[in-house]
Design a protein around this motif. Sequence first.
Motif, PDB file in Angstrom:
ATOM      1  N   LYS A 166       0.833  -1.193   0.000  1.00 14.59           N
ATOM      2  CA  LYS A 166       0.000   0.000   0.000  1.00 14.59           C
ATOM      3  C   LYS A 166       0.879   1.259   0.000  1.00 14.59           C
ATOM      4  CE  LYS A 166      -3.832  -2.399   0.609  1.00 14.59           C
ATOM      5  NZ  LYS A 166      -4.860  -2.523  -0.460  1.00 14.59           N
ATOM      6  N   THR A 167       0.371   2.309  -0.618  1.00 17.68           N
ATOM      7  CA  THR A 167       1.056   3.592  -0.603  1.00 17.68           C
ATOM      8  C   THR A 167       0.207   4.605   0.152  1.00 17.68           C
ATOM      9  OG1 THR A 167       2.232   3.200  -2.673  1.00 17.68           O
ATOM     10  CG2 THR A 167       1.931   5.499  -2.007  1.00 17.68           C
TER      11      THR A 167
ATOM     12  N   ALA B 272       3.856  -0.284   4.528  1.00 18.77           N
ATOM     13  CA  ALA B 272       3.419   0.694   3.520  1.00 18.77           C
ATOM     14  C   ALA B 272       4.593   1.489   2.960  1.00 18.77           C
ATOM     15  CB  ALA B 272       2.409   1.654   4.131  1.00 18.77           C
ATOM     16  N   ASN B 273       4.430   1.927   1.714  1.00 17.22           N
ATOM     17  CA  ASN B 273       5.277   2.972   1.151  1.00 17.22           C
ATOM     18  C   ASN B 273       4.686   4.287   1.641  1.00 17.22           C
ATOM     19  OD1 ASN B 273       6.386   0.884  -0.591  1.00 17.22           O
ATOM     20  ND2 ASN B 273       4.567   1.164  -1.869  1.00 17.22           N
TER      21      ASN B 273
ATOM     22  N   VAL C  86       4.584   8.524   1.886  1.00 18.06           N
ATOM     23  CA  VAL C  86       4.958   9.821   1.342  1.00 18.06           C
ATOM     24  C   VAL C  86       4.820  10.835   2.465  1.00 18.06           C
ATOM     25  CG1 VAL C  86       4.411  11.605  -0.345  1.00 18.06           C
ATOM     26  CG2 VAL C  86       4.228   9.185  -0.970  1.00 18.06           C
TER      27      VAL C  86
ATOM     28  N   ARG D 115      10.309   2.004   3.249  1.00 17.29           N
ATOM     29  CA  ARG D 115      10.162   2.771   2.017  1.00 17.29           C
ATOM     30  C   ARG D 115       9.464   4.084   2.306  1.00 17.29           C
ATOM     31  NH1 ARG D 115      10.631   0.116  -2.807  1.00 17.29           N
ATOM     32  NH2 ARG D 115       8.780   1.108  -3.729  1.00 17.29           N
TER      33      ARG D 115
ATOM     34  N   ALA E  25       3.623  11.035  -5.371  1.00 15.10           N
ATOM     35  CA  ALA E  25       3.374   9.725  -4.754  1.00 15.10           C
ATOM     36  C   ALA E  25       3.195   8.655  -5.821  1.00 15.10           C
ATOM     37  CB  ALA E  25       2.133   9.796  -3.865  1.00 15.10           C
ATOM     38  N   ASP E  26       2.428   8.979  -6.845  1.00 17.57           N
ATOM     39  CA  ASP E  26       2.199   8.023  -7.933  1.00 17.57           C
ATOM     40  C   ASP E  26       3.498   7.710  -8.667  1.00 17.57           C
ATOM     41  OD1 ASP E  26       0.630   6.448  -9.777  1.00 17.57           O
ATOM     42  OD2 ASP E  26       0.808   8.097 -11.188  1.00 17.57           O
TER      43      ASP E  26
ATOM     44  N   PHE F 258       5.750   5.491  -6.237  1.00 15.13           N
ATOM     45  CA  PHE F 258       5.304   4.169  -5.789  1.00 15.13           C
ATOM     46  C   PHE F 258       4.189   3.549  -6.640  1.00 15.13           C
ATOM     47  CE2 PHE F 258       6.755   6.287  -1.756  1.00 15.13           C
ATOM     48  CZ  PHE F 258       7.916   5.541  -1.608  1.00 15.13           C
TER      49      PHE F 258
ATOM     50  N   THR G 144       0.954   4.270  -7.145  1.00 12.68           N
ATOM     51  CA  THR G 144      -0.458   4.314  -6.775  1.00 12.68           C
ATOM     52  C   THR G 144      -0.637   5.144  -5.511  1.00 12.68           C
ATOM     53  OG1 THR G 144      -2.421   2.954  -6.350  1.00 12.68           O
ATOM     54  CG2 THR G 144      -0.362   2.247  -5.319  1.00 12.68           C
ATOM     55  N   VAL G 145      -1.874   5.336  -5.118  1.00 18.29           N
ATOM     56  CA  VAL G 145      -2.205   5.925  -3.813  1.00 18.29           C
ATOM     57  C   VAL G 145      -3.348   5.105  -3.226  1.00 18.29           C
ATOM     58  CG1 VAL G 145      -2.986   7.955  -2.540  1.00 18.29           C
ATOM     59  CG2 VAL G 145      -1.548   8.254  -4.579  1.00 18.29           C
ATOM     60  N   ASP G 146      -3.127   4.528  -2.069  1.00 18.92           N
ATOM     61  CA  ASP G 146      -4.135   3.695  -1.411  1.00 18.92           C
ATOM     62  C   ASP G 146      -4.692   4.314  -0.142  1.00 18.92           C
ATOM     63  OD1 ASP G 146      -3.738   1.066  -3.015  1.00 18.92           O
ATOM     64  OD2 ASP G 146      -1.706   1.610  -2.378  1.00 18.92           O
TER      65      ASP G 146
END
Length: 248
Positions: free
Chosen positions: A6-7, A30-31, A33, A55, A76-77, A80, A82-84
């Motif tokens: 997940k980001t 999670a990644n 930001v 990360r 963010a995209d 990584f 995506t954005v979750d």
Amino acid sequence: MDFTGKTAIITGAAKGIGRGCAEILARGGANVVLADINLGMAREAERALTEEGLRAKAVQVDVKSVAEIEKMVRAADEAFGTVDILVNNAGIFHATPIEEITEQEWDNIVDINLKSVFFATQKVLPYMRKKKSGKIVNLSSLAGRNGGFTNGLGYSAAKAGIIGLTRGFAARLARDGINVNAVAPGSTDTGILDGLGEDGIRGLTEKIPLGRFGKTPEVASVVAFLCSEEAAFMTGAVVDVNGGMYFG
């Protein structure tokens, strides 16, 4: 709680509750930001996490600017893919008396604390809708519940507005598989209240049934839960973390 793959974007992530949220999410896989107006502090937080083998990416953002919010989401995209998860944490406090609040101060408080929540949410929606899933957690406040004790009313109004946005988004986005919830902390030991002075802090502490300020991990852990699949059946909720100052 497992956030592997997940980001998460966390605004105001360089310190305090935002940094606590970034740490617990990153340690869950999670990644993250780390979005903050103070890029130097955000990079320090990034370095600390990457040294743990986690990360993380620091991104500078002034959340008063919709253009900068768009850049934050694109970053963010790009980093990584995506954005979750979105944690709308960025905010500032004030204790200005009613008679002394200027239009400029009011607009600044509302733009940072409330306007940013709407537009950050708006800008992550395409990513979440594509997946038919997403978690959004907004940081409100005890002051948004009861008007507060020592804060200025611009802060109370903005934090109350966050509760309204949370419920409105939750109702409108549920069919897209997106959970939207809020956390309303009471007085928390993040340094945000230091300007009240010793007497102000002592008086505020006396109003807390549990007899102390909250700690950053105590709030961040609730945020993380709402970002997790364990909270998949929660949306539109406002979770109070305030030592007993408000029972909802």
